[in-house]
Design a protein around this motif. Structure first.
Motif, short mmCIF file in Angstrom:
data_model
loop_
_atom_site.label_atom_id
_atom_site.label_comp_id
_atom_site.label_asym_id
_atom_site.label_seq_id
_atom_site.Cartn_x
_atom_site.Cartn_y
_atom_site.Cartn_z
N LEU A 63 0.83 -1.19 0.00
CA LEU A 63 0.00 0.00 0.00
C LEU A 63 0.87 1.25 0.00
CD1 LEU A 63 -2.74 -1.04 2.60
CD2 LEU A 63 -2.96 -0.94 0.10
N GLY A 64 0.42 2.26 -0.75
CA GLY A 64 1.12 3.53 -0.79
C GLY A 64 0.54 4.43 -1.86
N ASP A 65 0.64 5.72 -1.66
CA ASP A 65 0.17 6.72 -2.62
C ASP A 65 1.16 6.80 -3.77
OD1 ASP A 65 -0.40 9.28 -3.93
OD2 ASP A 65 -1.62 9.75 -2.18
N ILE A 66 0.66 6.82 -4.99
CA ILE A 66 1.54 6.84 -6.16
C ILE A 66 2.33 8.15 -6.23
CG2 ILE A 66 -0.13 7.83 -7.78
CD1 ILE A 66 2.49 5.03 -8.42
N ARG A 67 1.88 9.18 -5.51
CA ARG A 67 2.60 10.46 -5.50
C ARG A 67 3.69 10.51 -4.42
NH1 ARG A 67 -2.92 13.59 -4.78
NH2 ARG A 67 -3.16 11.69 -3.51
N ASP A 68 3.78 9.48 -3.60
CA ASP A 68 4.77 9.44 -2.52
C ASP A 68 6.09 8.95 -3.10
OD1 ASP A 68 6.35 8.86 -0.29
OD2 ASP A 68 4.68 8.12 0.90
N LEU A 69 6.95 9.88 -3.46
CA LEU A 69 8.19 9.55 -4.16
C LEU A 69 9.08 8.63 -3.33
CD1 LEU A 69 10.09 10.07 -6.60
CD2 LEU A 69 10.99 12.04 -5.34
N ALA A 70 9.24 8.92 -2.06
CA ALA A 70 10.13 8.12 -1.21
C ALA A 70 9.60 6.70 -1.06
CB ALA A 70 10.29 8.78 0.15
N ARG A 71 8.29 6.57 -0.82
CA ARG A 71 7.69 5.25 -0.62
C ARG A 71 7.76 4.42 -1.91
NH1 ARG A 71 6.64 0.51 1.48
NH2 ARG A 71 4.50 -0.23 1.24
N PHE A 72 7.39 5.01 -3.03
CA PHE A 72 7.40 4.26 -4.27
C PHE A 72 8.82 3.89 -4.68
CE2 PHE A 72 7.14 3.94 -9.00
CZ PHE A 72 6.36 2.79 -9.04
N SER A 73 9.75 4.79 -4.46
CA SER A 73 11.15 4.50 -4.77
C SER A 73 11.66 3.33 -3.95
CB SER A 73 12.01 5.74 -4.51
OG SER A 73 13.37 5.47 -4.75
N GLN A 74 11.27 3.28 -2.68
CA GLN A 74 11.70 2.19 -1.80
C GLN A 74 11.14 0.85 -2.30
OE1 GLN A 74 9.47 0.57 0.69
NE2 GLN A 74 11.12 -0.76 1.44
N VAL A 75 9.89 0.85 -2.74
CA VAL A 75 9.28 -0.39 -3.27
C VAL A 75 10.01 -0.86 -4.52
CG1 VAL A 75 7.20 -1.35 -4.35
CG2 VAL A 75 7.00 0.02 -2.26
N VAL A 76 10.29 0.05 -5.43
CA VAL A 76 10.96 -0.31 -6.68
C VAL A 76 12.38 -0.82 -6.40
CG1 VAL A 76 11.91 0.60 -8.84
CG2 VAL A 76 9.59 1.22 -8.13
N LYS A 77 13.09 -0.16 -5.52
CA LYS A 77 14.48 -0.54 -5.26
C LYS A 77 14.59 -1.88 -4.52
CE LYS A 77 16.39 4.12 -5.37
NZ LYS A 77 16.97 5.26 -4.60
N THR A 78 13.61 -2.20 -3.69
CA THR A 78 13.67 -3.48 -2.97
C THR A 78 13.13 -4.63 -3.82
OG1 THR A 78 11.54 -3.00 -1.90
CG2 THR A 78 13.56 -2.41 -0.70
N PHE A 79 12.11 -4.37 -4.63
CA PHE A 79 11.53 -5.42 -5.46
C PHE A 79 12.34 -5.66 -6.73
CE2 PHE A 79 8.26 -6.89 -8.61
CZ PHE A 79 8.02 -8.13 -8.04
N ARG A 80 12.92 -4.61 -7.29
CA ARG A 80 13.75 -4.66 -8.50
C ARG A 80 13.00 -5.35 -9.65
NH1 ARG A 80 19.14 -3.47 -7.98
NH2 ARG A 80 19.68 -4.80 -9.75
N PRO A 81 11.92 -4.72 -10.12
CA PRO A 81 11.10 -5.35 -11.15
C PRO A 81 11.79 -5.44 -12.51
CG PRO A 81 10.40 -3.09 -10.82
CD PRO A 81 11.41 -3.39 -9.75
N ASP A 82 11.45 -6.50 -13.24
CA ASP A 82 11.84 -6.61 -14.65
C ASP A 82 10.87 -5.84 -15.54
OD1 ASP A 82 14.02 -8.62 -14.28
OD2 ASP A 82 12.36 -9.86 -13.59
N PHE A 83 9.60 -5.77 -15.08
CA PHE A 83 8.55 -5.07 -15.82
C PHE A 83 7.75 -4.21 -14.85
CE2 PHE A 83 9.33 -8.84 -18.37
CZ PHE A 83 9.29 -8.36 -19.68
N VAL A 84 7.30 -3.06 -15.34
CA VAL A 84 6.39 -2.20 -14.58
C VAL A 84 5.20 -1.88 -15.48
CG1 VAL A 84 6.06 0.05 -13.48
CG2 VAL A 84 8.23 -1.17 -13.20
#
Length: 367
Positions: A63-84
């Motif tokens: 869960l997180g607001d798509i406008r929350d730069l710090a939160r979304f960045s943390q999700v992307v950096k920990t999950f390390r997606p191949d696709f978004v």
């Protein structure tokens, strides 16, 4: 395997995974063997396909607001997606009239936040940014809009979607054209999507289901408005195929693609309701719907997309007839809400049927 087996064993991040389209996409990717992570601020409706299908227990639900730069960045950096796949948005036209600034903020700045985070990704990643058919400046001409036609619109919702596309274009040319960039991007535009599990406000199918479950007659505002209705799996097959091709071929990088039904599948709201009422089991149309003069906000009477670019560049084409679209939509609601069938099983069954139709009809993405 569908989509050249691009998603099996791969990490896929979906923003807006709790919404109608996001839930179908998460279910499909799960069936393809992907490791799915979803990022949304909340479950947008009650009931919802996300909850009825038990998706929180099947994917990595965050869960997180798509406008929350710090939160979304943390999700992307920990999950390390191949696709978004970016679907998170304020998706209701009527809501944009009540909350115009929120709509602009979520849809434009939310998309900019995704792009800003992707700018720092240093591993191979493919992103498909989903906007809407409403990005176009709709002058209600009789032919479909092409990807090169003017963006804009006379309402805030259209402006928010056009603004998201402009944010994409500026970010792409500013940051994603360098030779050392790890991320490939494209945008996808679609609209008039229907299917089982949609309970959003002010959407005709959802309004019908709510009314019919309570044995009420549904009120319709614009019975003669024409829409190119398409089942939710049609654009999703386009998004998935675009992602698979983009990951393999840099020629798709930075491009925009329309996804829609066949040109002859335009139907009025009245024709849509008649087809759904038949599948639901209404014997008398007068008990199913009635026309009201209450039109609280502007609605375009005609808007359709030209999908020639997707056909020529991606070899993608729509898979279902109008009758198949109506039948699959009506059957999902009837069998789940009246028949007590399992929502996840019905959704998976429809995905399997859609793939089977695609194989029988020679669609390249399932070959």
């Amino acid at each position: 395997m569908p989509f050249n087996d691009a998603y099996s064993g791969r990490k896929v991040l979906i923003t807006g995974h709790t919404g109608f389209k996001g839930s179908w996409l998460a279910t499909w990717l799960d069936s393809l063997g992907a490791q799915v992570c979803g990022y949304s601020d909340a479950v947008p409706t009650t009931p919802s396909l996300f909850e009825k299908a038990g998706l929180a227990g099947r994917i990595d639900h965050r869960l997180g607001d798509i406008r929350d730069l710090a939160r979304f960045s943390q999700v992307v950096k920990t999950f390390r997606p191949d696709f978004v796949f970016h679907l998170a948005a304020q998706a209701i036209v009527s809501t944009s009239y009540n909350n115009p600034l929120e709509t602009l903020d979520v849809n434009v700045m939310g998309t900019a936040t995704v792009l800003e985070v992707l700018r720092d990704v240093d591993w191979p990643c493919t992103a498909v940014i989903i906007t809407s058919d409403k990005v176009y400046d709709n002058v209600e001409w009789p032919w479909g809009y092409r990807e090169t036609d003017a963006l804009g619109g006379k309402d805030v919702y259209s402006a928010s979607k056009g603004g998201a596309e402009l944010a994409f274009k500026s970010y792409f040319h500013s940051f994603f054209t360098k030779s050392d960039v790890s991320v490939r991007l494209a945008t996808a535009r679609a609209g008039n999507v229907i299917g089982g599990g949609d309970w959003a406000a002010d959407r005709i199918v959802a309004d019908c289901v709510r009314a019919w479950c309570e044995d009420r007659t549904v009120e319709i505002r614009s019975p003669r408005s024409t829409r190119p209705w398409q089942h939710v799996l049609e654009p999703l097959s386009g998004y998935l195929w675009l992602g698979a091709r983009l990951a393999q071929d840099a020629n798709y990088h930075g491009e925009a693609y329309n996804f829609g039904p066949r040109a002859e599948q335009n139907a009025t709201v009245l024709e849509l309701l008649a087809a759904l009422a038949e599948v639901w089991g209404h014997e008398n149309p007068e008990h199913a719907y009635k026309v009201t003069g209450n039109i609280p906000f502007h609605e375009a009477s005609l808007l359709k997309l030209n999908v020639d670019k997707a056909l020529l560049a991606l070899s993608w084409e729509p898979n279902l007839s109008y009758r198949e679209c109506m039948t699959m939509t009506g059957e999902w609601y009837r069998d789940v809400l009246k028949g007590g069938n399992d929502a996840l099983a019905m959704t998976q069954e429809h995905i399997a049927s859609y793939e089977r139709f695609a194989l029988e009809r020679g669609r390249v993405w399932v070959a």
